[in-house]
Every structure is written in structure tokens, then in C-alpha cells.
Design a protein around this motif. Sequence first.
Motif, PDB file in Angstrom:
ATOM      1  N   LEU A  92      41.317 -57.253  58.441  1.00  0.00           N
ATOM      2  CA  LEU A  92      40.037 -56.620  58.077  1.00  0.00           C
ATOM      3  C   LEU A  92      38.850 -57.265  58.788  1.00  0.00           C
ATOM      4  O   LEU A  92      37.932 -56.594  59.237  1.00  0.00           O
ATOM      5  CB  LEU A  92      39.815 -56.721  56.560  1.00  0.00           C
ATOM      6  N   SER A 163      37.663 -50.335  50.376  1.00  0.00           N
ATOM      7  CA  SER A 163      38.748 -51.061  51.062  1.00  0.00           C
ATOM      8  C   SER A 163      39.451 -52.004  50.088  1.00  0.00           C
ATOM      9  O   SER A 163      40.677 -52.015  49.985  1.00  0.00           O
ATOM     10  CB  SER A 163      38.180 -51.858  52.243  1.00  0.00           C
ATOM     11  N   ILE A 395      43.213 -49.130  56.736  1.00  0.00           N
ATOM     12  CA  ILE A 395      41.799 -49.381  56.387  1.00  0.00           C
ATOM     13  C   ILE A 395      41.089 -50.132  57.512  1.00  0.00           C
ATOM     14  O   ILE A 395      39.971 -49.796  57.904  1.00  0.00           O
ATOM     15  CB  ILE A 395      41.712 -50.192  55.084  1.00  0.00           C
ATOM     16  N   LYS A 399      37.934 -48.630  59.344  1.00  0.00           N
ATOM     17  CA  LYS A 399      36.643 -49.316  59.366  1.00  0.00           C
ATOM     18  C   LYS A 399      36.173 -49.533  60.809  1.00  0.00           C
ATOM     19  O   LYS A 399      34.995 -49.382  61.121  1.00  0.00           O
ATOM     20  CB  LYS A 399      36.742 -50.672  58.641  1.00  0.00           C
TER      21      LYS A 399
END
Length: 430
Positions: A92, A163, A395, A399
Motif C-alpha cells: 500500500l 482500503s 487496492i 489507489k
Amino acid sequence: MADKKTANLMIGDAEVGLPILTPTAGPDVVDIRKLYGQVGVFTYDPGFTSTASCDSTITYIDGDEGELWYRGYPIEQLAEKSHYLEVCYLLLYGELPDAEQLTDFENRVTSHTMVHEQMHNFFRGFRRDAHPMATMVGVVGAMSAFYHDSTDITDPWQREVASIRLIAKLPTIAAMAYKYSIGQPFVYPQNELDYATNFLHMCFSVPAEKYTVDPALAKAMDRIFTLHADHEQNASTSTVRLAGSSGANPFACIAAGIACLWGPAHGGANQASLEMLRQIGSVENIPEYIARAKDKEDPFRLMGFGHRVYKNFDPRAKVMKESADEVLDLLGVHDNPTLQVAKELEKIAREDDYFVSKKLYPNVDFYSGIILEAMGFPTSMFTPIFALSRTVGWIAQWKEMISDPQIKIGRPRQLYVGADKRDYVDLDNR
Ligand code: SDX
């Protein structure tokens, strides 16, 4: 990416210079974005065998060398030294967390593991015999009806909340899908348990008695999550990116990814692979199935074999195979016929010209089912586990796309080979 060279293309008398972009690793890329505007032609690449759909900093695969990196870190090192929530942070945010960042991230995920209580009623609308992937697609898509306070994709804070909610709640939803399919009550997450232990506890504990998850099994489960976390622009990730490019909310995009992953050519292969190994049944039957896999007239394929990118071995399959031996040994499952068939099938295929020439080797789905079955999961839960593992990858990719200032809606062109323009024919004249 510096433009170090130009590809010169002749179309009739017209010459067009296309910039060549240089990646950190992997093949150069010819930038064709201006091609249609300059010379009025499209490129044609069904299945995207030679086409990059985006630039990304998240995951890199070298199919010839059997390399897989998450943010530059080789999968073998992460599988051995890291754990899934740390890998989630890495995917992430791009860097390994320090101790404080990791604790904060784990606390944020842990505090979102429960689902809205109304979701229990939502589940009760499904038939008990529905495939858990069907319920997961429905329930995850419905999350935008329960969590509409984190669906504004233009708000970075809402993107972050969505998220975390997805990473935290997918194991709970997958476990609920499993419990619902076997007629057992839902089990609430226990926040003192780590991510993988919590998932196994929600799947296998019952209110009637105390249940303790074996730490070794939890470690194997966590490793499986890590091995499946992301994988460049595979079919389901491309689905999530395409859905996200229209501005759809993150829950709808992840539900689209789950739907795509379900296909037997993709994430559904782990279920299909174990069912195939069971169908083969014994080492003696392998030659018959090898012959069928080679027969162009026979639609049978060796599920869990082959890959669009890996033309050597899938590094995840190597780790998974080692893990299969460990888990079966731990569970005292010796001489597992399915594992024996799998190992002999791999051995034969590696020596067979057809598979060697077509570079068909076991992929991530070949051994995973053997471990999951030994842990007590039915085959119908194999792809839901792949889906919950891959949610962080979807995710991270979503993003990355959403925060790209040059974001454009994905809209491929086509090679039209249908009827030429013609006039309507009245019914009486047909
Ligand atoms: C996943 O993209 C990803 O990264 C996916 C994934 C991820 O982490 O997201 O890695 C997860 O989906 C792994 C793949 C799981 N699928 C399977 O195990 C299903 C069985 N495998 C195949 O269906 C196939 O290998 C694919 C779909 C995985 C790859 O298909 P490609 O790249 O389009 O290759 P292809 O179908 O064109 O096959 C090339 C040749 C063909 O023969 P020819 O037409 O050239 O004569 O190899 C043959 C195929 O017939 N072939 C097989 C085979 N896979 C390909 N023959 C027998 N058994 C097989 N499994």
C-alpha cells in the motif's frame, strides 16, 4: 522513465517516431499513445500478450527468471521473513514499516474486522448451497450500501478508510460465506488474534466449544496470503483498474475483481486443480491425462499448470510446494494420494517435450489446494481465500491508478470485422 530511443514505424508513406520508454526492470515499452492521432491506425493485441496497460511501481515479475518482487523485495524473502499485514503495508505505502508504523497499521486493520450487523441479514438472502464466491461477490459489492461514508474516491481520507475496511473485513466476509454454506453460525472476529489466526478461528471454531488455532497452521495460512497478495496486471487486477477508471467506488471495483478471479483460467484454478488431481486419482492414471492435455481435440487442460508470464517456474509454486510438505507433515497426513499424484504429475510434465516446449510449469494454484484441503477447507473455499489474499493487491493498484493525475477512463478500441453499412430490409422483403 527517460525516453532514450525512438521506434520508427512506416505506415504507407507516413513515418512516425514512437518514444521507447525504459523501465526499472523488464522489457522496454513503445509508447503508442499518439499513434492513432498521428497516422490513424490502432494496434491489435487481444489478451494483451504484448501490451502494457499502465506504468506501476508495485509488483514486478520476470517470467524467464521466475522472479516476483513486491516493491522490489523478492517474494521468497517476504514469504520467509515477513508476514501478511507487513506485506500489506509494503504494497500500500511502498516501503517496509518501522515498528511504530507496523503497530499502528495492524491496530487500524484489527479495529475494522467486524462487519455491519445488518450484513448478517444480507447473507440470509442467499441459498445455503450458493458457492462462497457468489456470496462474496454479492456481499463485497453491497459494502457500498453499508459503508457509503467511504465511497468518495476524490477524498484521500475516504480512500484510505475504504482500503483499511476491505483488508480488515474480507477475511470476516469469507469466513461468513463458509459458515453460511455449512449451516453453522457466524463467528465474530477476536481482536487479540493475529490476522491469519483470526481467519482460521472464524472458519473453524463453533460457539459450543473452545477452539485454539495451531500456530504452525496460522503461519502456513499467513504465508499463503502473502504469496497471493499481488501479481502485476493479471486479469482480475486489470478488471479492478478498468472499473476504477470510470470512478466506481472501491467496493464495486473489488467486487468486480472477485468476479473475474473466479474464472477457472485464473483464481478458480486452485479449486479446478485439486478437483483434477482427485479425478486423476492415482499415479497410474497420469499418462492418460497427460495425453488428454496434449490432445488439441480435447478441451482438458492441466489445471494449475502454465502461466501467461512465467515461462520457467512460478516462484510462488516453489514456496507453496515446500509449505505443502510442512503442513501435511505437521498434520500427520502422510502418503496423501493427491500430493503423490501432484508431485509425480509435475515430475512427468517437466520431462515431457510438450510441456517443456510450451514452457508449462506448475503455477501458484497447483499446490495451494493440497494445503488448504489438509487444513480442512472444502474446494469451494480455495478461491475465496485467494480473493481475500489478493484484496490488498487490488487496492494498492486501484489507489495507484486513482491518484495518477493523468487518469483516463479505460476504453480499448477494436478491429471491426462485422457487416459493412447496409439499409434496413422490411419484414415482407426478407
Ligand atoms: C493465475 O496472470 C496472472 O498473473 C494470474 C495469476 C495471479 O497471481 O494473478 O498468476 C493466477 O491465474 C494462475 C493461472 C491459473 N490458471 C490455470 O492453472 C489454468 C490452466 N492454465 C491455462 O489455462 C493457461 O496456461 C493460462 C490461462 C494460465 C495461460 O494462458 P495463455 O498465456 O493465454 O497461454 P495459452 O492458453 O495461449 O497456452 C499456450 C499453449 C497453448 O497451446 P498452443 O495453442 O500454443 O498449441 O500452451 C497450451 C495451450 O493449449 N497450454 C496448456 C495449458 N496451458 C496452456 N496445455 C495443457 N495444459 C495447460 N494447463
